[in-house]
Structure formats: C-alpha cells, structure tokens
Design an enzyme around this catalytic site. Structure first.
Site, PDB file in Angstrom:
ATOM      1  N   HIS A 124      21.970  50.341 -48.036  1.00 13.89           N
ATOM      2  CA  HIS A 124      23.379  50.174 -47.666  1.00 13.89           C
ATOM      3  C   HIS A 124      24.222  51.108 -48.544  1.00 13.89           C
ATOM      4  CE1 HIS A 124      27.214  47.869 -47.589  1.00 13.89           C
ATOM      5  NE2 HIS A 124      26.777  47.364 -46.446  1.00 13.89           N
ATOM      6  N   ASP A 201      18.473  45.219 -54.131  1.00 12.67           N
ATOM      7  CA  ASP A 201      19.615  44.705 -53.369  1.00 12.67           C
ATOM      8  C   ASP A 201      19.075  43.634 -52.430  1.00 12.67           C
ATOM      9  OD1 ASP A 201      21.436  44.164 -51.387  1.00 12.67           O
ATOM     10  OD2 ASP A 201      21.821  46.250 -50.851  1.00 12.67           O
ATOM     11  N   GLN A 204      20.359  40.976 -47.928  1.00  6.76           N
ATOM     12  CA  GLN A 204      19.794  40.515 -46.650  1.00  6.76           C
ATOM     13  C   GLN A 204      18.566  39.637 -46.825  1.00  6.76           C
ATOM     14  OE1 GLN A 204      21.235  40.769 -43.801  1.00  6.76           O
ATOM     15  NE2 GLN A 204      22.798  42.292 -44.278  1.00  6.76           N
ATOM     16  N   LYS A 227      26.719  35.829 -47.173  1.00  3.63           N
ATOM     17  CA  LYS A 227      25.647  36.052 -46.200  1.00  3.63           C
ATOM     18  C   LYS A 227      24.634  34.919 -46.211  1.00  3.63           C
ATOM     19  CE  LYS A 227      25.991  41.084 -46.560  1.00  3.63           C
ATOM     20  NZ  LYS A 227      26.447  41.609 -45.288  1.00  3.63           N
ATOM     21  N   CYS A 368      27.179  50.651 -42.364  1.00  2.65           N
ATOM     22  CA  CYS A 368      27.245  51.067 -43.784  1.00  2.65           C
ATOM     23  C   CYS A 368      25.925  51.673 -44.235  1.00  2.65           C
ATOM     24  CB  CYS A 368      27.633  49.922 -44.703  1.00  2.65           C
ATOM     25  SG  CYS A 368      29.269  49.281 -44.366  1.00  2.65           S
TER      26      CYS A 368
HETATM   27  N1  PMP Z   1      23.469  45.518 -49.102  1.00  7.69           N
HETATM   28  C1  PMP Z   1      23.075  45.181 -47.871  1.00  7.69           C
HETATM   29  C2  PMP Z   1      21.647  45.406 -47.485  1.00  7.69           C
HETATM   30  C3  PMP Z   1      23.986  44.646 -46.965  1.00  7.69           C
HETATM   31  O1  PMP Z   1      23.590  44.327 -45.735  1.00  7.69           O
HETATM   32  C4  PMP Z   1      25.313  44.442 -47.368  1.00  7.69           C
HETATM   33  C5  PMP Z   1      26.348  43.854 -46.415  1.00  7.69           C
HETATM   34  N2  PMP Z   1      26.306  44.365 -45.133  1.00  7.69           N
HETATM   35  C6  PMP Z   1      25.673  44.806 -48.661  1.00  7.69           C
HETATM   36  C7  PMP Z   1      24.730  45.327 -49.502  1.00  7.69           C
HETATM   37  C8  PMP Z   1      27.066  44.640 -49.172  1.00  7.69           C
HETATM   38  O2  PMP Z   1      27.389  43.305 -49.264  1.00  7.69           O
HETATM   39  P1  PMP Z   1      28.877  42.891 -49.695  1.00  7.69           P
HETATM   40  O3  PMP Z   1      29.798  43.527 -48.708  1.00  7.69           O
HETATM   41  O4  PMP Z   1      28.841  41.408 -49.623  1.00  7.69           O
HETATM   42  O5  PMP Z   1      29.076  43.424 -51.064  1.00  7.69           O
END
Ligand code: PMP
Length: 413
Positions: A124, A201, A204, A227, A368
């Site tokens: 991401h 990270d 997910q 999430k 993203c």
């Molecule tokens: N990493 C991953 C794999 C994500 O899917 C997301 C959210 N789409 C994020 C990071 C960022 O999460 P947040 O917007 O809650 O900081």
C-alpha cells in the site's frame, strides 16, 4: 471445527439493515473499512458516559478510570497478537501513522547512504511513500520484491532482493488488491539471516487471520482499528522492546517526556515515548471491544467463512466470460477475502457507480497501490472484499447486478 452463524452476527450490525438507493445495502468494501457491532458502539458510549478523562494524570477518579481502560486495551492487544510485553504496543492513529513513525524514527536514524530498503510491489502507498522519503534523505536504495502471475512471492525472489546490504524489509502481510497472504515468517527468517529488520503491515491480515508476532519473529507490526470492527482514528504499532528502546521519539510534546528543561528534554520510556499529546482513549476502548467481539467468534471461523465466500464468488465470477480476476483464481489457504477484477469494456469506476445504484458497495480505483497497478498493467480495478457478516446471498446479488452493469452500457449480456 467451523462454527459461524452469519444470520446471528448480522443482527449485531445496525448499519447492515440500511436501504441504499431503495435497495438493501450489500457492503462488499471491507478492505477499505468495516462496520461496527453494537458492542463496539456501546463500549464507546459507556466510556463517554462513565470514564471520560485524560489518562496518565491520575489525580482523580475519572483519570484513573480512563488510564485503566486505556492500559487494559494495551494488554488486550498484546494478548491478541501474542507480543511479549504490553510495553511493546504503541497506540497510533492508524497503519499509516505506525509506518510513518517507523520511517521517521528508525529509518532516519539507522539507514545510511548505500543501504537497501526492500519493499514489496504489492505494498500500500502507506508502506512505500514514507520509505521513499527516508531513501531520498539518507541516500539509500529502494528495491522491490515482485510477484508472479498469481500474485505470489517466490523464494527465489526473496533471495534475489534481500541481501547483506538490506537494512529494512517492509512488507504487507496481505495484499489489499490481490488478497494474497504472504509468507512473512519465511521472509523474516531469511531477512534476519542477512542482518535486516522486518516491518510487517498487517492492516489487511490482523482483522482476518491469527497473527502471532512472537512466532513470526516480526521486528515491527502495524495495523488499524477501523478495518477490524473498531473505530477510525486508532491504530497499533508493535515493536520489539530492544528496538523501541534505541529509537528516538516521533512526535514530541506533552505526555512523552520525563523532564523538560529550558534547553533540553529527557523522554519517557516506551510506549509513552511514542504517544505524544492526549490520546484517543475512546478509540482504544472501541478497539478493545472489537477484539473481544472477534475473539468470541474466533479468527479461524472468520477466515474459514471468508474462504468459503471467496471460493463461492470466484466460482461464480469464472462462469462469466467478460470478467477478468487479478491474482489467485481459487480460494487457497493463502488467499484472503479480497477479489480484484475488471469487466471487459467497462471502466472500473462505472462498475462501482452502477452497482451503487443497486445498493451494492464495492471499491474501484488504484486502491492506494499505484506501483502494483502499473506492474499488473491495469490503471484501475474493481474490488470486492468480505468480512464475517457477508453472505453467499449477497454474492448472488452482486453477480446478478454485474450483468446489469453490462446491460446499462449497451452490451447484450
Ligand atoms: N496497508 C494496507 C495493506 C491497507 O489496505 C491499508 C488501508 N487500505 C493501509 C495500509 C492504510 O490503512 P490506514 O488508512 O488505516 O492507515
């Protein structure tokens, strides 16, 4: 044994009875954010009605109560991901802030010119852009692990990219585009043998599969409350004590200090060193209630339910000749409940807008993950993603209306 009663679970989520555009809401955008059960909403309401105060300023009853609530959730998070100590749990706003904290503290202090930072092409943006800032500031080299045609990372690719020059490997546990769950334990073992630290990270993964940071030996692990049925604005960074100890603070100011003099300051010990200013206590309380809710259902049940939904959806989608699925085309153990796809002749944004007219919430765009999109040769995709409250009936509604998408745009079928 598998045991999940989705009809009972749905009753806990008031928003799922919403009508959208005159239709029953079908929410298939759980990789973006998840809905909140009554237990989470009530816990936050209870906090404001009974416990609200600044934590860690223990002069009065409410402050002690707020501190106990906040620190109680820190311990709950520790247990949930099996960290060795609750001191290794830092509350942040979200995964993005957790990863920025790391890049600006660990990265800026310990990365040197010529060092390599290894990322995955599936990362991401929140796990790419902060490392670009570090690489630029420190003269380091950014390298990417690429995936094969099924979206998986091969052992050869790991060995090719992680070398003795690698200082940091920062990798997503599960792709928010392809739904692949990556073998982080193996990657960590190899990276450690090369002298690198590994940041995972888990935005997910933590909501859907059992994560054990001690077993996988992660150096750092980041995730977001929203999430995983919790509120927005609360996230977590796990870090090994010996690494947190030697890191400088991130944000500075109130709460993160020991003594402040006119010209100098000594800092509090971790985790408080990394938690500047008044914290999101009600967010932590909501996250604690979300963890209780998830643990009650059982992560193995959640993962298996999502695996069955994924299998059902993929099988139905494969029957439609104009649908193209990205990533794995079967619901294997290393595939989470995320399916990216495109429809021949239809822009993904049109797919999402037309489905919205039928009450179906899906995501369209680059998710993203623009470097991954370029790698896949797709400027955008549509994406459906499941959680514990989704049903096969909802997938049927989605499939039926995919046919409507083509009809709206003038195709015969
Ligand atoms: N990493 C991953 C794999 C994500 O899917 C997301 C959210 N789409 C994020 C990071 C960022 O999460 P947040 O917007 O809650 O900081």
């Amino acid at each position: 044994m598998f045991n999940l009663d989705v009809n009972e679970i749905r009753k806990d989520f008031p928003i799922l009875s919403l009508q959208v555009n005159g239709k029953r809401l079908v929410y298939l955008d759980n990789a973006a954010t998840t809905h909140k059960p009554v237990a989470v909403i009530d816990a936050m309401k209870h906090y404001y009605e009974n416990l609200n105060a600044n934590p860690h300023r223990g002069a009065h009853y409410l402050s002690v109560a707020a501190t106990e609530a906040y620190e109680g959730v820190r311990e709950k998070v520790r247990k949930f991901i099996n960290a060795a100590s609750s001191k290794e749990i830092i509350f942040t706003r979200n995964t993005t802030e957790s990863l920025n904290l790391l890049s600006y503290t660990y990265g800026m202090k310990y990365i040197e010119p010529g060092d390599e930072i290894v990322l995955s092409i599936t990362n991401h943006h929140s796990n790419i852009v902060p490392w670009q800032q570090v690489a630029k500031a420190k003269g380091a080299v950014l390298k990417y692990i690429y995936v094969d045609s099924n979206g998986r990372i091969t052992p050869e690719e790991i060995r090719n990219k992680i070398t003795s020059k690698t200082k940091v490997v920062s990798i997503g546990h599960m792709s928010n585009v392809l739904g692949v769950i990556y073998p982080v334990k193996e990657i960590i073992e190899y990276a450690h043998s090369m002298g690198a630290i590994v940041i995972v990270d888990g935005a997910q993964s933590v909501p859907h599969i059992k994560v054990d940071v001690t077993d996988m030996d992660a150096d750092f692990y980041a995730f977001s409350g929203h999430k995983m049925l919790g509120p927005m604005g609360i996230g977590v960074l796990y870090g090994k004590a010996e690494l947190l100890e030697k890191m400088p603070p991130f944000l500075t100011g109130g709460d993160m200090i020991e003594y402040v003099y006119e010209q100098e300051t000594t800092f509090a010990k971790f985790p408080f060193k990394f938690e500047a200013g008044t914290q999101n206590v009600e967010g932590a309380v909501g996250l604690g209630a979300a963890i209780d809710y998830i643990c009650n259902i059982g992560l193995h049940n959640i993962h298996e339910h999502e695996r069955r939904l994924t299998e059902y959806a993929i099988d139905k989608m494969k029957e439609i000749p104009y649908i193209h699925i990205y990533g794995p085309k079967s619901a294997d153990e290393d595939k989470g409940g995320v399916i990216s796809f495109s429809i021949d002749g239809v822009h993904p944004h049109d797919t999402a807008s037309i489905l919205d007219a039928y009450g179906i919430a899906i995501r369209a765009g680059h998710h993203c993950a623009q470097p991954l999109m370029r790698f896949l040769g797709a400027p955008a995709t549509s994406r459906i993603s499941f959680y514990l409250y989704n049903t096969t009936e909802e997938i049927d509604i989605f499939i039926d209306n995919i046919k409507n998408v083509r009809r709206w745009l003038g195709y015969g079928s």
